[in-house]
Design a protein around this motif. Structure first.
Motif, PDB file in Angstrom:
ATOM      1  N   MET A 108       0.791  -1.134  -0.017  1.00 20.97           N
ATOM      2  CA  MET A 108       0.090   0.050  -0.068  1.00 20.97           C
ATOM      3  C   MET A 108       0.855   1.099   0.000  1.00 20.97           C
ATOM      4  O   MET A 108       0.536   2.327  -0.632  1.00 20.97           O
ATOM      5  CB  MET A 108      -0.949  -0.038   1.211  1.00 20.97           C
ATOM      6  CG  MET A 108      -1.970   1.026   1.306  1.00 20.97           C
ATOM      7  SD  MET A 108      -2.890   1.158  -0.078  1.00 20.97           S
ATOM      8  CE  MET A 108      -4.305   2.021   0.555  1.00 20.97           C
ATOM      9  N   LYS A 109       1.930   1.149   0.799  1.00 25.70           N
ATOM     10  CA  LYS A 109       2.790   2.274   1.057  1.00 25.70           C
ATOM     11  C   LYS A 109       3.508   2.446  -0.593  1.00 25.70           C
ATOM     12  O   LYS A 109       3.550   3.773  -0.907  1.00 25.70           O
ATOM     13  CB  LYS A 109       4.040   2.115   1.804  1.00 25.70           C
ATOM     14  CG  LYS A 109       4.807   3.210   2.228  1.00 25.70           C
ATOM     15  CD  LYS A 109       5.804   3.042   3.358  1.00 25.70           C
ATOM     16  CE  LYS A 109       6.768   4.156   3.443  1.00 25.70           C
ATOM     17  NZ  LYS A 109       7.556   4.156   4.349  1.00 25.70           N
ATOM     18  N   ALA A 110       3.976   1.611  -1.301  1.00 28.41           N
ATOM     19  CA  ALA A 110       4.321   1.848  -2.607  1.00 28.41           C
ATOM     20  C   ALA A 110       3.319   2.381  -3.624  1.00 28.41           C
ATOM     21  O   ALA A 110       3.785   3.255  -4.159  1.00 28.41           O
ATOM     22  CB  ALA A 110       4.930   0.445  -3.148  1.00 28.41           C
ATOM     23  N   LEU A 111       2.200   2.018  -3.389  1.00 31.28           N
ATOM     24  CA  LEU A 111       1.114   2.513  -4.275  1.00 31.28           C
ATOM     25  C   LEU A 111       0.894   4.166  -4.084  1.00 31.28           C
ATOM     26  O   LEU A 111       1.070   4.830  -4.820  1.00 31.28           O
ATOM     27  CB  LEU A 111      -0.208   1.884  -4.002  1.00 31.28           C
ATOM     28  CG  LEU A 111      -1.443   2.077  -4.848  1.00 31.28           C
ATOM     29  CD1 LEU A 111      -0.945   2.177  -6.227  1.00 31.28           C
ATOM     30  CD2 LEU A 111      -2.851   1.576  -4.475  1.00 31.28           C
ATOM     31  N   ILE A 112       0.995   4.658  -2.739  1.00 34.21           N
ATOM     32  CA  ILE A 112       0.960   5.982  -2.376  1.00 34.21           C
ATOM     33  C   ILE A 112       2.060   6.581  -2.836  1.00 34.21           C
ATOM     34  O   ILE A 112       1.899   7.730  -3.326  1.00 34.21           O
ATOM     35  CB  ILE A 112       0.497   5.900  -0.762  1.00 34.21           C
ATOM     36  CG1 ILE A 112      -0.707   5.276  -0.521  1.00 34.21           C
ATOM     37  CG2 ILE A 112       0.783   7.378  -0.287  1.00 34.21           C
ATOM     38  CD1 ILE A 112      -1.223   5.138   1.138  1.00 34.21           C
TER      39      ILE A 112
END
Length: 171
Positions: free
Chosen positions: A1-5
Motif C-alpha cells: 500500500m505504501k508503494a502505491l501511495i
C-alpha cells in the motif's frame, strides 16, 4: 500500500510540474500578424477528409521561418501524408503543438527548442500542394477538458483541442 501511495504521489507531482512550467508564447511564423490568418479558421467545416479544421493556417511567403511557439520537446520531425513535412512537440501544460506543411525542417532541430527558435520554413507540402504557402498550426491537450465539448460537428473532440488563435492571443 505504501508503494502505491508513493507511486501515486510521484505521478501527481510529475503532472503538476508540467502545469507549473512557464509557457511563453510566440506566433510561429516570423513576422506574421493576425492579418495573416482567418479568425474563423478553427473548427471550420467542411474541411476535406478530416471533416473539421482543427487548427489555424498562417499564410506567409514560402521559405519564411517557422518558429517554436513556446518552449518545446520535439517528439517527431519528418513527413506524413496529409501534413507533409511536420514537427510534433510537447510544450508546457502537457500541450501538443503540431506544425505542418513546412517546406523544410531546420538542420539544427534539436530535442529541446526554446520559444522563437527556428523549426523550419513555411511551405505547402502534404495535402497543401498546389495551395498558397502556409503553416498549419494546432494545439492539443493531453489531458482532456470536457467543458469544451459542444454539439458542433466532432464537438466531442474539442475536449482535446485548443483554439490556437485564442492560445496565441493570450501572450
Amino acid at each position: 500500500m505504501k508503494a502505491l501511495i508513493t507511486s501515486l504521489s510521484l505521478s501527481i507531482l510529475f503532472v503538476a510540474t508540467g502545469y507549473a512550467l512557464p509557457e511563453p508564447k510566440k506566433i510561429p511564423v516570423q513576422g506574421a500578424t493576425s492579418a495573416d490568418w482567418n479568425k474563423d479558421t478553427f473548427w471550420y467545416e467542411p474541411w476535406g477528409s478530416s471533416g473539421v479544421h482543427k487548427g489555424m493556417d498562417i499564410f506567409a511567403k514560402k521559405g519564411e521561418d517557422v518558429l517554436a511557439s513556446t518552449n518545446l520537446v520535439i517528439l517527431f520531425k519528418g513527413e506524413i501524408n496529409k501534413g507533409g513535412k511536420v514537427v510534433l512537440a510537447l510544450g508546457p501544460k502537457w500541450r501538443i503543438h503540431y506544425f505542418a506543411h513546412m517546406d523544410s525542417l531546420d538542420e539544427n532541430l534539436g530535442i529541446f527548442m526554446n520559444v522563437g527558435e527556428k523549426l523550419g520554413e513555411v511551405g505547402n507540402t502534404g495535402n497543401a500542394q498546389g495551395k498558397p504557402a502556409h503553416l498549419h498550426y494546432s494545439v492539443r491537450n493531453l489531458i482532456p477538458n470536457p467543458s469544451r465539448i459542444d454539439d458542433s460537428t466532432q464537438g466531442h473532440k474539442k475536449a482535446f483541442f485548443i483554439n490556437p488563435i485564442e492560445y496565441l492571443q493570450a501572450h
